[in-house]
Each structure stands twice: as C-alpha cells, then as structure tokens.
Motif scaffolding. Structure first.
Motif, PDB file in Angstrom:
ATOM      1  N   UNK A  18     -13.027   3.414  -5.153  1.00 20.08           N
ATOM      2  CA  UNK A  18     -13.285   2.329  -4.208  1.00 20.08           C
ATOM      3  C   UNK A  18     -13.588   2.954  -2.859  1.00 20.08           C
ATOM      4  N   UNK A  19     -14.771   2.625  -2.310  1.00 19.21           N
ATOM      5  CA  UNK A  19     -15.148   3.177  -1.005  1.00 19.21           C
ATOM      6  C   UNK A  19     -15.417   2.102   0.043  1.00 19.21           C
ATOM      7  N   UNK A  20     -15.479   0.863  -0.369  1.00 21.19           N
ATOM      8  CA  UNK A  20     -15.716  -0.233   0.579  1.00 21.19           C
ATOM      9  C   UNK A  20     -14.562  -0.265   1.585  1.00 21.19           C
ATOM     10  N   UNK A  21     -14.842  -0.044   2.875  1.00 18.26           N
ATOM     11  CA  UNK A  21     -13.750   0.038   3.860  1.00 18.26           C
ATOM     12  C   UNK A  21     -12.932  -1.241   3.975  1.00 18.26           C
ATOM     13  N   UNK A  22     -13.537  -2.387   3.688  1.00 12.52           N
ATOM     14  CA  UNK A  22     -12.770  -3.635   3.730  1.00 12.52           C
ATOM     15  C   UNK A  22     -11.728  -3.682   2.617  1.00 12.52           C
ATOM     16  N   UNK A  23     -12.044  -3.028   1.503  1.00  8.51           N
ATOM     17  CA  UNK A  23     -11.106  -2.991   0.380  1.00  8.51           C
ATOM     18  C   UNK A  23     -10.106  -1.855   0.551  1.00  8.51           C
ATOM     19  N   UNK A  24     -10.585  -0.688   0.938  1.00 10.74           N
ATOM     20  CA  UNK A  24      -9.666   0.446   1.090  1.00 10.74           C
ATOM     21  C   UNK A  24      -8.617   0.170   2.160  1.00 10.74           C
ATOM     22  N   UNK A  25      -8.976  -0.665   3.148  1.00 12.28           N
ATOM     23  CA  UNK A  25      -8.007  -1.001   4.203  1.00 12.28           C
ATOM     24  C   UNK A  25      -6.779  -1.703   3.641  1.00 12.28           C
ATOM     25  N   UNK A  26      -6.955  -2.421   2.541  1.00 13.78           N
ATOM     26  CA  UNK A  26      -5.820  -3.134   1.944  1.00 13.78           C
ATOM     27  C   UNK A  26      -4.848  -2.179   1.259  1.00 13.78           C
ATOM     28  N   UNK A  27      -5.250  -0.939   1.071  1.00 11.46           N
ATOM     29  CA  UNK A  27      -4.379   0.083   0.479  1.00 11.46           C
ATOM     30  C   UNK A  27      -3.739   0.979   1.544  1.00 11.46           C
ATOM     31  N   UNK A  28      -3.879   0.627   2.805  1.00  8.53           N
ATOM     32  CA  UNK A  28      -3.460   1.530   3.879  1.00  8.53           C
ATOM     33  C   UNK A  28      -1.955   1.600   4.071  1.00  8.53           C
ATOM     34  N   UNK A  29      -1.221   0.565   3.656  1.00  9.17           N
ATOM     35  CA  UNK A  29       0.213   0.569   3.977  1.00  9.17           C
ATOM     36  C   UNK A  29       1.012  -0.198   2.933  1.00  9.17           C
ATOM     37  N   UNK A  30       2.316   0.060   2.961  1.00 11.37           N
ATOM     38  CA  UNK A  30       3.229  -0.677   2.088  1.00 11.37           C
ATOM     39  C   UNK A  30       3.814  -1.861   2.862  1.00 11.37           C
ATOM     40  N   UNK A  31       5.007  -2.312   2.496  1.00 12.86           N
ATOM     41  CA  UNK A  31       5.558  -3.544   3.072  1.00 12.86           C
ATOM     42  C   UNK A  31       6.409  -3.313   4.318  1.00 12.86           C
ATOM     43  N   UNK A  32       6.438  -2.097   4.850  1.00  9.67           N
ATOM     44  CA  UNK A  32       7.293  -1.798   5.997  1.00  9.67           C
ATOM     45  C   UNK A  32       6.603  -2.124   7.311  1.00  9.67           C
ATOM     46  N   UNK A  84      -8.235   9.566   6.617  1.00 12.93           N
ATOM     47  CA  UNK A  84      -9.184  10.323   5.817  1.00 12.93           C
ATOM     48  C   UNK A  84      -8.666  10.802   4.482  1.00 12.93           C
ATOM     49  N   UNK A  85      -7.567  10.246   4.025  1.00 17.78           N
ATOM     50  CA  UNK A  85      -6.954  10.719   2.779  1.00 17.78           C
ATOM     51  C   UNK A  85      -7.596  10.093   1.541  1.00 17.78           C
ATOM     52  N   UNK A  86      -7.241  10.652   0.398  1.00 17.26           N
ATOM     53  CA  UNK A  86      -7.469  10.005  -0.885  1.00 17.26           C
ATOM     54  C   UNK A  86      -6.220   9.221  -1.223  1.00 17.26           C
ATOM     55  N   UNK A  87      -6.313   7.915  -1.329  1.00 16.43           N
ATOM     56  CA  UNK A  87      -5.202   7.123  -1.846  1.00 16.43           C
ATOM     57  C   UNK A  87      -5.301   7.143  -3.365  1.00 16.43           C
ATOM     58  N   UNK A  88      -4.245   7.614  -3.995  1.00 15.26           N
ATOM     59  CA  UNK A  88      -4.204   7.712  -5.456  1.00 15.26           C
ATOM     60  C   UNK A  88      -3.308   6.599  -5.988  1.00 15.26           C
ATOM     61  N   UNK A  89      -3.917   5.484  -6.350  1.00 17.18           N
ATOM     62  CA  UNK A  89      -3.164   4.334  -6.848  1.00 17.18           C
ATOM     63  C   UNK A  89      -2.996   4.450  -8.358  1.00 17.18           C
ATOM     64  N   UNK A  90      -1.761   4.458  -8.806  1.00 15.45           N
ATOM     65  CA  UNK A  90      -1.457   4.709 -10.213  1.00 15.45           C
ATOM     66  C   UNK A  90      -1.202   3.439 -11.005  1.00 15.45           C
ATOM     67  N   UNK A  91      -1.593   2.293 -10.452  1.00 14.97           N
ATOM     68  CA  UNK A  91      -1.262   1.016 -11.088  1.00 14.97           C
ATOM     69  C   UNK A  91      -1.983   0.789 -12.412  1.00 14.97           C
ATOM     70  N   UNK A  92      -3.116   1.465 -12.637  1.00 12.97           N
ATOM     71  CA  UNK A  92      -3.822   1.299 -13.910  1.00 12.97           C
ATOM     72  C   UNK A  92      -3.219   2.140 -15.033  1.00 12.97           C
ATOM     73  N   UNK A  93      -2.362   3.081 -14.690  1.00 16.07           N
ATOM     74  CA  UNK A  93      -1.658   3.857 -15.718  1.00 16.07           C
ATOM     75  C   UNK A  93      -0.387   3.092 -16.073  1.00 16.07           C
ATOM     76  N   UNK A  94      -0.557   2.040 -16.865  1.00 16.29           N
ATOM     77  CA  UNK A  94       0.511   1.057 -17.050  1.00 16.29           C
ATOM     78  C   UNK A  94       0.926   0.862 -18.509  1.00 16.29           C
ATOM     79  N   UNK A  95       0.832   1.931 -19.294  1.00 12.50           N
ATOM     80  CA  UNK A  95       1.177   1.807 -20.712  1.00 12.50           C
ATOM     81  C   UNK A  95       2.626   2.205 -20.970  1.00 12.50           C
TER      82      UNK A  95
END
Length: 455
Positions: A18-32, A84-95
C-alpha cells in the motif's frame, strides 16, 4: 523510495503493498495519546514467512526502518510508525495451523485474533487463558509483543506463561526458531521469553506455539458494592490472604461505572464508590463465592449480589470489558495508565490517584485487575485545551511516579512503546538500561527494528 518499492515488489504480490498516502496514514499510530508518529513510506501486508523475510532483507540492504504491527489496539505507541519506515502489518497472517488436544498446544500465525483462537480451542474442550479487554480485536502477535494480560490473570497468568516457542524473522531476514512444543524443556538460554514483551525491537514473530489448558467450567461472578475504593481493596487483600484463587477479581470505581452505564445502559449501580467483581470457575463455585461474600461484607460492602447464572455473569464481564472504551467516551482524549503495584499497596495506589485527580482538576476513572494489583487509571481531558492537555500529561506522570514509590512497575501489560520511554529508564536504572540496549544491538545491529521504542 523508488528503489525501496522496486525491491519490495520483486518478492511480494501486488496486493501486499500500500503506497497511497491517505491509506498509509491510517497505519501511522496505535490507540495511544501523546505519542509521536511519522509517515510510513509504504505499508506491507505479507501472507507468508518468506514474504516477511524478503521485507527484512530489503530493509537491511537499504537501511530502512521497519515497524511491525498487529491490530493497533496498543496503548503505548509501540506500533507507531517512524518517518519513512516500512510498516509491516501482520494481520493477513491469520491462520490457526494446529490445535492438539493431546499435547495441549496451538500453533498459530501472528495475525490470529485472540477471541478467534479462544473460540476455536474451546470447540475441542481446551482453553487459552490470556484475555485482554480488546480480545475481540487484538492479535496474538500483538499480545506477544506487549506481553499482554487480561481479566483472568489472577488465576491463570499472562501471555508470557503460554508462549512455548516462536518462529522469528530477524532484522537481516534469517529465520530463528526458539523454544519447544514439549511440556518441559530447558535447552540453552530462554530466547522465547526474551521476545515476549520486546515490542518488535528484536525480531518479527511469524509463528507461535501456545500452551493450552483444559476448558474449565463456566465461571460464576459475584458483585460487591463498596462505600470507597479503599474498602474494596481491603476486601481484595482479605480474599488473597485467605488463600482463595478466583478466576477473576476486578474493580471499577464510580467514574468508570457511570461511564459504562452511559455507553451501554448496563444498569450498574452508580451510587456506589467501587464495584468489585469476583468469579470462580471450579466445578462447585458456591462455597468460594459464599466465603468471598462474607469477606466483602466484613470489609464494608454495602451490598453483595451473586450472579444467578452464566448469562448474568457474562453481562457483568461485558461491563468490565467495556470500561476503557466507556472512559474514552467521557472526553475528547484519554491517557491510559498501566501501573501495577503489590496487592498490599493497592489501596494506597487508588487513594493516591484520587488525590492526583483533585490536584490537577481532572476526571480520572480507574478500573483494576485487582487480583494482580494492576491498575488502569484513565485520565480524561480535552485535547483542544492546551492547559488541560498539560495537566493530563503531568497527572499521568504523577501516577507512574506514585506506582514506583509503592514498589510497583510502570506497566503491567500495555508495554512501554513511546509513551513510557523516560519512565522505563527510571525503573530499570542505568545498568539495566545499558544491558538491555546491548541485547537489542545484538539482535538488530543496524537499529532498523521499531526504532524509537523502549529506549
């Protein structure tokens, strides 16, 4: 950026990036709250171990930071992106790869949701005890990363006690296997335990072997109302001193009860200063519940009401699980503390928190894993008001200082992340910090794994 994307695409399917900045922005932080976060360069959603290895080899070659993420329900900024990081979201590894009733283990990928695992093993007569309040959303990988706890820890313990073995992708892309699937095993250093609670700073967990227990009987809950939080804490101490082993022992103060009622129309008593929930999951819980009822009455409870059945018990537990969400609805922002103290100091901790709320003129609701001494004071404030935001931050720090003064720790289950870095150094001391930094450098000499967290 172009070279990073070119190299990543060489080993990943198109839908994993995912490279769309509007989408990647939603991965920028957790709930804190109050935790800085940068803008990710790209979000990667791998499905296989090999894809995770490819990401880490690429990141090492280009010296790009990588921030691993689960469901982003964390409360310390531990999953916040760095610039400038790579966010590595592991949510699809859900088996769920395996459930073994004989060995009493489950083998899972990191993106498995806690509640999904709990329900799956229950179908085979088994029980996975760790149950964070966010269990319907949080993932096993996130639970391992933060060494999370939950409501039933007083009897069954925390996540660390159920992680037998791990597969971990290291910073340079190598795959490390730790631990075992046997009931016992003491070969070499306990690297498995080292990764639990490491918040993604030592490696990326891609598979976990988890211990299971036989499924216990349905627990029954008792609710006791108290004229003060201190009286409720006295009851907690009496229950533990007499040798009882409840499956759950939780406390909510008046502010929390009112917030839960507003959010969920739960019908909880709003005139009481504290509500204590005690549960037992033994074949015959009646004697224990009766004994605890007597101890609560002796400690000053104004009313003690046992649940009539499992359904009523579950309703009370839903109210407790709703506590943090309900307090978040009180104002525009919250800061959620996670201070754990010895049970004998629990009353002093709650009394001190009340004084801090008065000093800073703020609403602070408290819900507590009382059997563990793990308090969650929730500071409610208007983040649009600079002065109130300042007071919120100062009160948050005052609560952590109080916890350390009482012989406690700054985090019982939420982790350190960004929010508590300065306080971790105070708790560990200079020698402890340097040793932990040395361990981190041994696993990640380039410093690309979740930079800016912990230290």
């Amino acid at each position: 950026m172009d070279e990073l994307l070119t190299r990543l695409r060489a080993g990943l399917p198109a839908d994993a990036l995912i490279t769309d900045p509007d989408v990647t922005a939603s991965y920028a932080h957790d709930a804190a709250s109050f935790c800085e976060a940068g803008a990710p360069a790209v979000v990667v959603l791998p499905r296989t171990v090999e894809e995770v290895q490819h990401v880490m080899r690429t990141a090492t070659a280009l010296r790009v930071p990588v921030v691993p993420q689960g469901a982003r329900t964390g409360l310390s900024g531990g999953a916040n992106a760095s610039e400038g990081c790579v966010v590595l979201s592991l949510t699809r590894m859900d088996r769920i790869l395996e459930i073994s009733p004989v060995d009493r283990i489950a083998v899972v990928e990191p993106g498995v949701v806690n509640a999904a695992l709990s329900r799956a093993v229950a179908e085979q007569g088994l029980f996975y005890p760790p149950d964070p309040s966010s269990w319907e959303m949080c993932t096993i990988g996130g639970n391992i990363g933060t060494a999370s706890g939950g409501l039933c820890c007083v009897k069954y313990g925390v996540t660390a006690e159920y992680v037998l073995g791990l597969d971990v992708v290291l910073a340079d892309g190598r795959l490390l296997t730790t631990g075992r699937r046997t009931a016992k095993g003491v070969a070499g250093y306990d690297l498995t335990r080292l990764f639990v609670g490491s918040e993604g700073t030592l490696g990326i967990v891609v598979r976990a072997i988890l211990a299971l227990r036989p499924k216990p009987p349905q627990q029954l809950v008792l609710a006791a109302e108290f004229p003060s939080a201190v009286a409720a804490c006295d009851a907690v101490c009496a229950i533990m001193e007499r040798g009882h082993t409840p499956s759950l022992l939780e406390l909510m103060d008046r502010t929390t009860l009112q917030a839960v009622n507003r959010l969920g129309s739960m019908g909880l008593p709003e005139t009481t200063e504290a509500l204590l929930l005690a549960a037992f999951d033994t074949p015959d819980p009646a004697p224990d519940l009766a004994a605890v009822a007597d101890l609560c009455t002796a400690a000053g409870a104004t009313q003690v009401v046992p649940a009539e059945d499992a359904a009523e018990s579950e309703l009370l537990l839903q109210a407790r699980r709703m506590s943090l969400t309900a307090l978040e609805a009180v104002s525009s922002a919250t800061m959620i503390d996670d201070v754990c103290v010895p049970r004998s100091q629990l009353a002093a901790m709650l009394d001190g928190t009340t004084a801090i709320a008065a000093k800073y003129d703020l609403t602070i609701g408290v819900c507590v894993h009382a059997g563990d001494g793990n308090t969650h004071p929730v500071v409610c404030f208007d983040h649009h008001d600079p002065d109130e935001s300042r007071r919120a931050r100062e009160s948050f720090d005052a609560i952590m200082a109080l916890g350390l003064e009482l012989g406690g720790t700054i985090t019982g289950e939420h982790g350190v992340g960004v929010l508590k870095k300065d306080w971790l150094a105070r708790e560990l001391g200079p020698v402890g910090v340097e040793l932990q930094r040395s361990l981190r450098r041994a696993f990640d000499p380039l410093g690309i794994l979740n930079p800016g967290k912990l230290f």
